[in-house]
Design a protein around this motif. Structure first.
Motif, PDB file in Angstrom:
ATOM      1  N   THR A  82      -1.750  -6.216   2.458  1.00 54.50           N
ATOM      2  CA  THR A  82      -0.961  -5.263   1.687  1.00 54.50           C
ATOM      3  C   THR A  82      -0.404  -4.133   2.553  1.00 54.50           C
ATOM      4  OG1 THR A  82      -3.012  -4.065   1.247  1.00 54.50           O
ATOM      5  CG2 THR A  82      -2.305  -5.674  -0.402  1.00 54.50           C
ATOM      6  N   ASN A  83      -0.820  -4.062   3.803  1.00 53.06           N
ATOM      7  CA  ASN A  83      -0.540  -2.889   4.629  1.00 53.06           C
ATOM      8  C   ASN A  83       0.252  -3.163   5.893  1.00 53.06           C
ATOM      9  OD1 ASN A  83      -2.892  -2.165   2.892  1.00 53.06           O
ATOM     10  ND2 ASN A  83      -2.738  -0.241   4.008  1.00 53.06           N
TER      11      ASN A  83
ATOM     12  N   ASN B  15      -6.004   2.407   1.772  1.00 52.62           N
ATOM     13  CA  ASN B  15      -5.278   3.150   0.735  1.00 52.62           C
ATOM     14  C   ASN B  15      -4.296   2.224   0.019  1.00 52.62           C
ATOM     15  OD1 ASN B  15      -4.460   5.201  -0.934  1.00 52.62           O
ATOM     16  ND2 ASN B  15      -3.178   6.231   0.597  1.00 52.62           N
ATOM     17  N   ALA B  16      -4.804   1.072  -0.410  1.00 50.37           N
ATOM     18  CA  ALA B  16      -4.000   0.077  -1.122  1.00 50.37           C
ATOM     19  C   ALA B  16      -4.609  -0.187  -2.491  1.00 50.37           C
ATOM     20  CB  ALA B  16      -3.945  -1.224  -0.326  1.00 50.37           C
ATOM     21  N   CYS B  17      -3.756  -0.392  -3.493  1.00 48.37           N
ATOM     22  CA  CYS B  17      -4.204  -0.621  -4.869  1.00 48.37           C
ATOM     23  C   CYS B  17      -5.066   0.548  -5.334  1.00 48.37           C
ATOM     24  CB  CYS B  17      -4.970  -1.934  -4.986  1.00 48.37           C
ATOM     25  SG  CYS B  17      -4.003  -3.371  -4.501  1.00 48.37           S
ATOM     26  N   THR B  18      -4.592   1.761  -5.039  1.00 45.86           N
ATOM     27  CA  THR B  18      -5.345   2.974  -5.361  1.00 45.86           C
ATOM     28  C   THR B  18      -4.584   3.873  -6.340  1.00 45.86           C
ATOM     29  OG1 THR B  18      -4.483   3.800  -3.239  1.00 45.86           O
ATOM     30  CG2 THR B  18      -6.779   3.105  -3.294  1.00 45.86           C
TER      31      THR B  18
ATOM     32  N   ILE C 232      -9.424  -2.499   1.021  1.00 48.80           N
ATOM     33  CA  ILE C 232      -8.492  -2.332  -0.093  1.00 48.80           C
ATOM     34  C   ILE C 232      -9.245  -1.822  -1.322  1.00 48.80           C
ATOM     35  CG2 ILE C 232      -6.989  -3.606  -1.707  1.00 48.80           C
ATOM     36  CD1 ILE C 232      -6.360  -5.518   0.627  1.00 48.80           C
TER      37      ILE C 232
ATOM     38  N   ALA D  56       0.826  -1.208   0.000  1.00 51.68           N
ATOM     39  CA  ALA D  56       0.000   0.000   0.000  1.00 51.68           C
ATOM     40  C   ALA D  56       0.860   1.258   0.000  1.00 51.68           C
ATOM     41  CB  ALA D  56      -0.920  -0.014   1.216  1.00 51.68           C
TER      42      ALA D  56
END
Length: 409
Positions: free
Chosen positions: A235-236, A86-89, A123, A59
């Motif tokens: 992811t974080n 705030n991941a894959c953004t 996510i 992330a």
């Protein structure tokens, strides 16, 4: 309470070490009115270290924090939000993480390169930055150096967690009291090599950032990397440590006579947080502690313990209070480690169910009562060598499916 190396501080938190304040508030990222934005602040540049998820999709906040620590190894603050990972953004997510960093730096009057950023939650959704920036502006007025500041921060980092997770100890270094404290979140998407967990350690010891980084990795390998809830790695995941140096001790080195005491204290804090995450696994009713001894090496013992604790069949049996040792021996055999198939002993707590790989008659009713408890020990002796390890997990329940089937709703 405690032992000869460290003393447990009941009621301590991340604000207990000298030099730290913390706070939290509700800015509107969560649908409930629970806090969802928090900050830890050090009054001086703190030696800092971090370890991160091994997931290839990392992330945006992790990338920002890596960059900050790479510029000098010190931090003044860490800003955290829950409710959104705030991941894959994409590029917007990167920009939003940098905005969180710069706005926090401005609000606190510190350099943006000394601000770490962490996020946790759903996510793939963009942050509602108007709410985040408004919350950041209010955070300086919420900072406290007492336990309330720690409690507010702990609440701000929770997602599906049911309880706050905190640990605090003191050790003697150069005859001075050094305090180590930690806070964490994590309940689901939990697996070794970090998990969907965030961890934050504060201490007032004097130590260089390089040694703190080495020690944090070592401690993580026997604590946070030895838990699993569901086999998923997020992811974080991130663990950040900050050392103010305000205890006034001579800077720690590995040759310092009190280094081992400090390392023990840090290991205890991280292990307690790891166990709290496992115990609070989504839908969980029991903590499972698996200890493997007699392995060919510590690494082999770790792999076997993690395989047992991660087995859905073992976890389901524990939930049902079923003394099905066959599922345990099957997990031992598929861990990919050296095992003498004729010398394995298994105990459920103190109840011997397998000796030298042969079934032992045991009282099913006594086993049932033991497995109904809120902590279940699975003890395996391979009778091969001196390798040993302990891993922690939880049972697998109907509620785990219910929680995750409706996570976004």
């Amino acid at each position: 309470m405690g032992n000869k190396r460290f003393t447990i501080i009941e009621g301590g938190g991340v604000t207990t070490p000298k030099g730290f304040k913390a706070g939290g508030l509700h800015c509107g990222l969560k649908k409930t009115d629970r806090h969802d934005l928090g900050v830890i602040v050090c009054e001086v540049p703190a030696a800092a270290a971090a370890v991160y998820t091994t997931n290839l999709f990392q992330a945006a906040p992790l990338l920002v924090t890596r960059e900050s620590l790479g510029k000098g190894g010190t931090l003044r603050a860490v800003i955290v939000n829950s409710g959104n990972a705030n991941a894959c953004t994409g590029e917007q997510g990167d920009a939003d993480a940098r905005t969180m960093q710069s706005n926090t730096a401005e609000a606190l009057g510190v350099s943006k390169d000394q601000v770490a950023v962490a996020s946790t939650g759903v996510i793939g959704e963009l942050l509602k930055m108007d709410r985040v920036t408004s919350g950041i502006d209010k955070l300086p007025g919420r900072l406290r150096e007492d336990i309330q500041g720690s409690d507010d921060f702990c609440q701000a980092i929770l997602t599906t967690d049911l309880v706050k997770k905190v640990s605090c100890v003191s050790v003697q270094v150069d005859g001075r009291q050094v305090t180590i404290a930690g806070a964490a979140k994590g309940s689901g998407m939990i697996h070794p090599n970090m998990a969907t967990m965030l961890g934050f350690v504060t201490t007032d010891v004097s130590i260089g950032s390089d040694l703190l980084q080495q020690l944090l990795r070592e401690v993580t390998n026997v604590s946070f990397n030895m838990i699993t809830v569901d086999g998923d790695t997020s992811t974080n995941d991130m663990l950040v440590a900050m050392a103010s140096g305000l205890a006034g001790n001579e800077e720690l080195t590995r040759d310092h006579p009190d280094f081992a005491a400090f390392a023990d204290g840090l290991r205890h804090v991280c292990a307690e947080l790891a166990k709290a995450i496992a115990r609070d696994g989504e839908g969980a009713t029991k903590l499972i502690e698996t200890t493997v001894i007699g392995a060919a090496s510590d690494e082999a013992a770790q792999a076997i313990a993690k395989t047992i604790i991660g087995s859905s069949l073992v976890k389901s049996a524990v939930y049902g209070a079923d003394a099905n040792w066959g599922r345990i021996i099957a997990a031992v055999g598929r861990a990919g480690q050296p095992v003498n198939v004729g010398t394995v002993d298994i105990r459920l707590g103190d109840i011997l169910v397998l000796e030298q790989s042969r079934p032992i008659p045991f009282d099913e009713e006594i086993a049932l009562e033991y497995l109904k408890g809120d902590t279940v020990g699975i003890n395996v002796n391979l009778n091969m060598g001196s390798g040993k390890a302990t891993a922690w997990g939880c049972d697998l329940t109907y509620d785990y499916v219910r929680i995750n089937a409706a996570y976004r709703t």
